[in-house]
Design a protein around this motif. Sequence first.
Motif, PDB file in Angstrom:
ATOM      1  N   TYR A  10       0.812  -1.213   0.000  1.00 15.60           N
ATOM      2  CA  TYR A  10       0.000   0.000   0.000  1.00 15.60           C
ATOM      3  C   TYR A  10       0.846   1.264   0.000  1.00 15.60           C
ATOM      4  CZ  TYR A  10      -4.284  -2.572   0.039  1.00 15.60           C
ATOM      5  OH  TYR A  10      -5.315  -3.365  -0.343  1.00 15.60           O
ATOM      6  N   LYS A  17       0.233   7.059  -6.447  1.00 13.61           N
ATOM      7  CA  LYS A  17      -0.934   7.939  -6.529  1.00 13.61           C
ATOM      8  C   LYS A  17      -0.610   9.400  -6.269  1.00 13.61           C
ATOM      9  CE  LYS A  17      -4.663   4.758  -5.453  1.00 13.61           C
ATOM     10  NZ  LYS A  17      -5.619   4.338  -4.433  1.00 13.61           N
ATOM     11  N   LEU A 225       0.461  -5.133  15.265  1.00 15.05           N
ATOM     12  CA  LEU A 225       1.798  -5.425  14.743  1.00 15.05           C
ATOM     13  C   LEU A 225       2.878  -4.846  15.648  1.00 15.05           C
ATOM     14  CD1 LEU A 225       1.268  -4.698  10.972  1.00 15.05           C
ATOM     15  CD2 LEU A 225       0.979  -6.820  12.221  1.00 15.05           C
TER      16      LEU A 225
ATOM     17  N   LEU B  95      -9.363   6.760   8.239  1.00 14.57           N
ATOM     18  CA  LEU B  95      -9.075   5.682   7.277  1.00 14.57           C
ATOM     19  C   LEU B  95      -8.074   6.218   6.260  1.00 14.57           C
ATOM     20  CD1 LEU B  95     -12.681   4.279   6.829  1.00 14.57           C
ATOM     21  CD2 LEU B  95     -10.823   3.349   8.207  1.00 14.57           C
ATOM     22  N   PHE B  96      -7.499   5.299   5.485  1.00 10.15           N
ATOM     23  CA  PHE B  96      -6.468   5.725   4.531  1.00 10.15           C
ATOM     24  C   PHE B  96      -7.115   6.424   3.349  1.00 10.15           C
ATOM     25  CE2 PHE B  96      -4.697   2.366   7.056  1.00 10.15           C
ATOM     26  CZ  PHE B  96      -3.508   2.931   7.449  1.00 10.15           C
ATOM     27  N   ARG B  97      -6.831   7.711   3.256  1.00  9.75           N
ATOM     28  CA  ARG B  97      -7.557   8.576   2.343  1.00  9.75           C
ATOM     29  C   ARG B  97      -7.350   8.254   0.880  1.00  9.75           C
ATOM     30  NH1 ARG B  97      -6.731  14.714   4.135  1.00  9.75           N
ATOM     31  NH2 ARG B  97      -6.852  14.291   6.352  1.00  9.75           N
ATOM     32  N   ASP B  98      -6.154   7.779   0.545  1.00 12.25           N
ATOM     33  CA  ASP B  98      -5.920   7.601  -0.895  1.00 12.25           C
ATOM     34  C   ASP B  98      -6.288   6.192  -1.353  1.00 12.25           C
ATOM     35  OD1 ASP B  98      -3.934   6.595   0.588  1.00 12.25           O
ATOM     36  OD2 ASP B  98      -2.279   7.579  -0.449  1.00 12.25           O
ATOM     37  N   LEU B  99      -7.022   5.459  -0.523  1.00 10.97           N
ATOM     38  CA  LEU B  99      -7.384   4.086  -0.914  1.00 10.97           C
ATOM     39  C   LEU B  99      -8.895   3.952  -1.075  1.00 10.97           C
ATOM     40  CD1 LEU B  99      -5.087   2.009   1.467  1.00 10.97           C
ATOM     41  CD2 LEU B  99      -4.609   2.782  -0.846  1.00 10.97           C
ATOM     42  N   ARG B 100      -9.267   2.863  -1.746  1.00  9.11           N
ATOM     43  CA  ARG B 100     -10.692   2.543  -1.859  1.00  9.11           C
ATOM     44  C   ARG B 100     -11.140   1.806  -0.602  1.00  9.11           C
ATOM     45  NH1 ARG B 100     -11.857   3.367  -7.114  1.00  9.11           N
ATOM     46  NH2 ARG B 100     -10.038   3.456  -8.462  1.00  9.11           N
ATOM     47  N   ALA B 102     -12.413  -1.230  -0.197  1.00  9.24           N
ATOM     48  CA  ALA B 102     -11.912  -2.594  -0.095  1.00  9.24           C
ATOM     49  C   ALA B 102     -10.434  -2.609   0.283  1.00  9.24           C
ATOM     50  CB  ALA B 102     -12.110  -3.313  -1.418  1.00  9.24           C
ATOM     51  N   GLU B 103      -9.685  -1.664  -0.288  1.00  7.60           N
ATOM     52  CA  GLU B 103      -8.249  -1.601   0.003  1.00  7.60           C
ATOM     53  C   GLU B 103      -8.013  -1.231   1.468  1.00  7.60           C
ATOM     54  OE1 GLU B 103      -6.661  -0.257  -4.405  1.00  7.60           O
ATOM     55  OE2 GLU B 103      -7.393   1.252  -3.016  1.00  7.60           O
ATOM     56  N   GLU B 106      -8.469  -4.287   3.471  1.00  6.85           N
ATOM     57  CA  GLU B 106      -7.359  -5.210   3.319  1.00  6.85           C
ATOM     58  C   GLU B 106      -6.153  -4.760   4.147  1.00  6.85           C
ATOM     59  OE1 GLU B 106      -5.178  -7.017  -0.484  1.00  6.85           O
ATOM     60  OE2 GLU B 106      -7.179  -6.224  -0.837  1.00  6.85           O
ATOM     61  N   LEU B 107      -5.826  -3.456   4.050  1.00 10.27           N
ATOM     62  CA  LEU B 107      -4.654  -2.968   4.779  1.00 10.27           C
ATOM     63  C   LEU B 107      -4.885  -3.042   6.284  1.00 10.27           C
ATOM     64  CD1 LEU B 107      -1.913  -1.688   5.011  1.00 10.27           C
ATOM     65  CD2 LEU B 107      -2.897   0.517   4.477  1.00 10.27           C
ATOM     66  N   ILE B 108      -6.064  -2.637   6.728  1.00 14.92           N
ATOM     67  CA  ILE B 108      -6.306  -2.633   8.173  1.00 14.92           C
ATOM     68  C   ILE B 108      -6.386  -4.069   8.691  1.00 14.92           C
ATOM     69  CG2 ILE B 108      -7.946  -1.918   9.967  1.00 14.92           C
ATOM     70  CD1 ILE B 108      -8.364   0.616   8.251  1.00 14.92           C
ATOM     71  N   ALA B 109      -6.900  -4.967   7.856  1.00 17.18           N
ATOM     72  CA  ALA B 109      -6.903  -6.373   8.253  1.00 17.18           C
ATOM     73  C   ALA B 109      -5.469  -6.863   8.453  1.00 17.18           C
ATOM     74  CB  ALA B 109      -7.598  -7.222   7.195  1.00 17.18           C
ATOM     75  N   ALA B 110      -4.575  -6.403   7.549  1.00 17.99           N
ATOM     76  CA  ALA B 110      -3.168  -6.792   7.708  1.00 17.99           C
ATOM     77  C   ALA B 110      -2.603  -6.224   9.004  1.00 17.99           C
ATOM     78  CB  ALA B 110      -2.354  -6.300   6.521  1.00 17.99           C
ATOM     79  N   LEU B 111      -2.978  -4.977   9.299  1.00 12.71           N
ATOM     80  CA  LEU B 111      -2.475  -4.358  10.532  1.00 12.71           C
ATOM     81  C   LEU B 111      -3.002  -5.082  11.763  1.00 12.71           C
ATOM     82  CD1 LEU B 111      -2.823  -0.563   9.672  1.00 12.71           C
ATOM     83  CD2 LEU B 111      -0.732  -1.897   9.803  1.00 12.71           C
TER      84      LEU B 111
END
Lengths: 400, 243, 380
Positions: A10, A17, A225, B95-100, B102-103, B106-111
């Motif tokens: 990301y 972007k 994490l 939330l991550f502003r430059d993401l959609r 779903a993204e 996904e990222l927060i699930a990883a975190l």
Amino acid sequence: MRSITKIAYYEVLHILKDPILFVVVFLAPIAYVTLFGAVYFSGLLSNIPMAIVDLDHSELSREIENAYANSPYFNIVEDVDTYEELQTAMQMGEIRSGVVIPEDLQKNTSLHRHTEVLTVYDGSNLIWGYNIQKKNIEVIKQFNSENTVAYLAGKGLSSVEISSIVNAVDFNITVWYNPNINYTYFLFMGLVMMILHQLGLLSVSLTVSREKERHSWSQYLSSVLSVQQIIMGKCLPYFIINFFNYTLLLWISAQFIHVKIEGGVLLIIILGLLYDIIITFTGFFISLKAYNSLQITRCLLLLSIPLFFLSGYTWPWAYMYEPISSLGKIMPYSWMAKGFRMVTLKNLGIAEVGVIILVMVLMALAAIIINVTFNKTQKPVQETPLSVNAGNSYPRKRHV
Amino acid sequence: MEQNEEMEEIRVISVNNLVQVISRQVVLDNVNLEVAKNECLGIYGNRGSGKTSLLHIMAGIDRFKSGRVEVLGCNVRKDQSFKKHTGLLTQKRSLFRDLRTAENFELIAALKNASRQDIERVVDDFELKPYLKEPIIMLEGGIYQRVSLACAMLNSPQLLILDEVIKDIDLYSRHLIVNRLKTFNSQGGTLVCGFSNIEFCEYMDRVGWLENRQLSILTAEEARDKYNQLDRSMADRLGNTYA
Amino acid sequence: MRKYFLIMKRECLYIWRDRTLRNIIIFGPILGILLFAYVYRMQVIQDIPTAIVDLDHSSQSCELREDLEAAQNLKVTDYPADYSDMETMIENGDIVVGIVIPEGYGKNITLKRQTRILAVIDGSNITFATPASSAIMEVTQTISAETGIKILVGMGMTLDEAQNAYQSIEFRQEAWYNPTLNYAYFLILALALNIWQQCCTLTAAVNVIGEIGMSSWLQIKASGISKLALFGSKSIVHLTIFMLLVLPVYFLAFVVFKLPLHCNFGLLLLFTFVFSIAIHSIGTMMSSLTNNAVDSSRLGMMVALPSFVLCGYTWPLEAMPAVIQKAAWILPQTWFFQGYNFMVFKGAEFNMLSYYFVAMLIIALVCYGISIIAVSWLER
């Protein structure tokens, strides 16, 4: 591991972007290298514009003129006939060097009266100054030895005798590493290392401050994490891109700008990796501690010129005031520039460069260790009403 | 001895003598608080009363001046492992502003070390399927809050810390969120919610009233009465007729 | 009138309260000039570290050593035992020049046999290499002449005749404008001014975006004050600050460090002022084209940073490819630093530089024009 790659993925997405970040990371290094490469492409000063003020108009004065005309470095500008004209032309920068041949030069010389030819050059730019000084000496030396040969021949000596006299002591002057004294070899790679340093830091150092400004840093802070995983994930893309840029810039420099890059490939890679580690982790640390992105951007770029001149890359440490040179010695750039020059230009091996690698290993370790101070909590966000221009950012478009 | 252990288990958050100072200004002064398991505690305060500071400290993301804060048995200064079992929804959009959408999931699930099934679960729970492809900054307030809450619940937390979760959003989203939170609560989850609109008292078991850097614990009724009383006295003082 | 005064006052307050910017612009240029002054404390290249390897140890080689030791700019610091020692010293950068006197040098001289002396120069740092090779060439020329004269006299020529063979014409070298080729004169102030111009760029980079990017812009719009008046007043404050910042730098340079100044100081100030307008216009343009102050600062600096390499103050413009030479004149920095060189070293007067002033003003007009178009387009 999955989490690290996700964060890294990301982060890359973000780089792609954000148009300006994209430029800083991918285009600016190439653009700067191309620009500086073009600037220093010739590497040598030739066609130095010069004027000869001949007040004697004799055979001897023409010989002097010929000596300069035959030199590949000088380009004689016509229409400068008096000392005053020489002065004006020099002041206007139309010529950078001049020779004044006095009246009655030939007559005085044949009568063994003291007389001198004046050679002047422009000292207002020392690159001109030192180079013209050197070329002048070369021409004069050549002229003198030809003159001596002619004189001795006139005395009836044989050419074998003359040569044994003139070359009784033969000085063989060789310049090592950079035989033509080429500025490209000398300066260019120092600039390339500075480009990598500054653009590398500039891109990494916004990675956390950006998240803080967008409030999304709390997602990282409240995640499960470990600190190491977050650092790794955030730094990984920059680490790879920086190393990619390092190799790319070296390739461009060698291929298109014809910079001399010799030495062991392994050493070049080790230096590059260490430099990369130092830049990436220092950048992350700056990002973690800085007040906001604007502060980072402002301070970082301003440091470029002091860092370059402190590094001892052009003006040696031994000539600096002690505390100042010590300041230069704690900067990673100084060591990288020095080490890279030793490997690529001087073609030295691990025995000579070992110390520099050791210093850089220590710096890299320090850069990694300081990041451990980060403990997944933050100083509460301050919103002091008076920090007018220092606010987080000025979003012109909402939400961007 | 046995009783003590039981108490430990019941107590999800305990805050002792908490002091927070931001830019030399005391924001929280000697705050004490205990939150029991399966409780829904509201933190009421006006803007700038230190609500967000308190919630961020309990979520373990802000450093604080002094005092002792324990969450799920961990001292937040020393042990971060409680973050596995908590979820945070911040007042500011985080939330991550430059993401959609779903993204972001996904990222927060990883975190949060959450799985793909977790994502599917929260997306279904909060009816977010149609919005997955949207850029997060394009979402309306209500949908955005649903996404934020869904993200906070990705790791199936035991404790949710929510800051202004249903303020100024559309009614459907509001009821959906309330519904899901009630389910969460009934399944044994603990909730701490910051709010500034007294109407939301009805959802709380107890209310922590933040005023003048101090926290006092009231029941929902007491909080409402206190508010009405204050409201009336202010109106009287300025000579407004009280409707 | 009072309105403009209030805007100016608020602008001063803004800059003062922007802590980072305040510290940068107040301390940056001054720290810069102090730093560079201490970096170039030695001012000129002299005492170039030299090593002599004497493999001969004869009276003749001793004489030669003395000649070399007396050479201008060279300083013999070491006498390594053999060639490989000297090689190591050059590799480590301990010495810049190495001279090897071969075995049998003295014998060969007396036998009038040719001998070969090796002089090695470390070319990896040109700051040393160029003056070192000049120094070596000069001293060797003298030594050759002396030896030649001795031989000629030995062959039965009179001393006069022998000297004539070598000293027919004397050449005197003079460096104009900077006779000692002083690096401190050349670089200190130029580098400090370069820091100063970067600080100016940073300040100007929040000019437009610092207003229209904030919610208080709505207040300004609602108040009905014209944008030209607003930004005009702000710009006046900026330009005043730029000039106030450059004064202590000039004071340190010309009064404390006594750097030479061959032109009228008033003219130099005027020239600096015109340059600061041009710099301000570039910063303003960046601030009107980007979405936030960070981007605007980044863009501004990306122009300001390479400008010093491009402006031809060090590596001369004439040595650059034709395209770059032309392109460099788009930057106001090129006009300024070229003009600065003319003024400070060559004492240029206004009539010689008038078109430099005009060029910088044209650049300023273009950049301000772009800003005006950008702002009115955004606020349409």
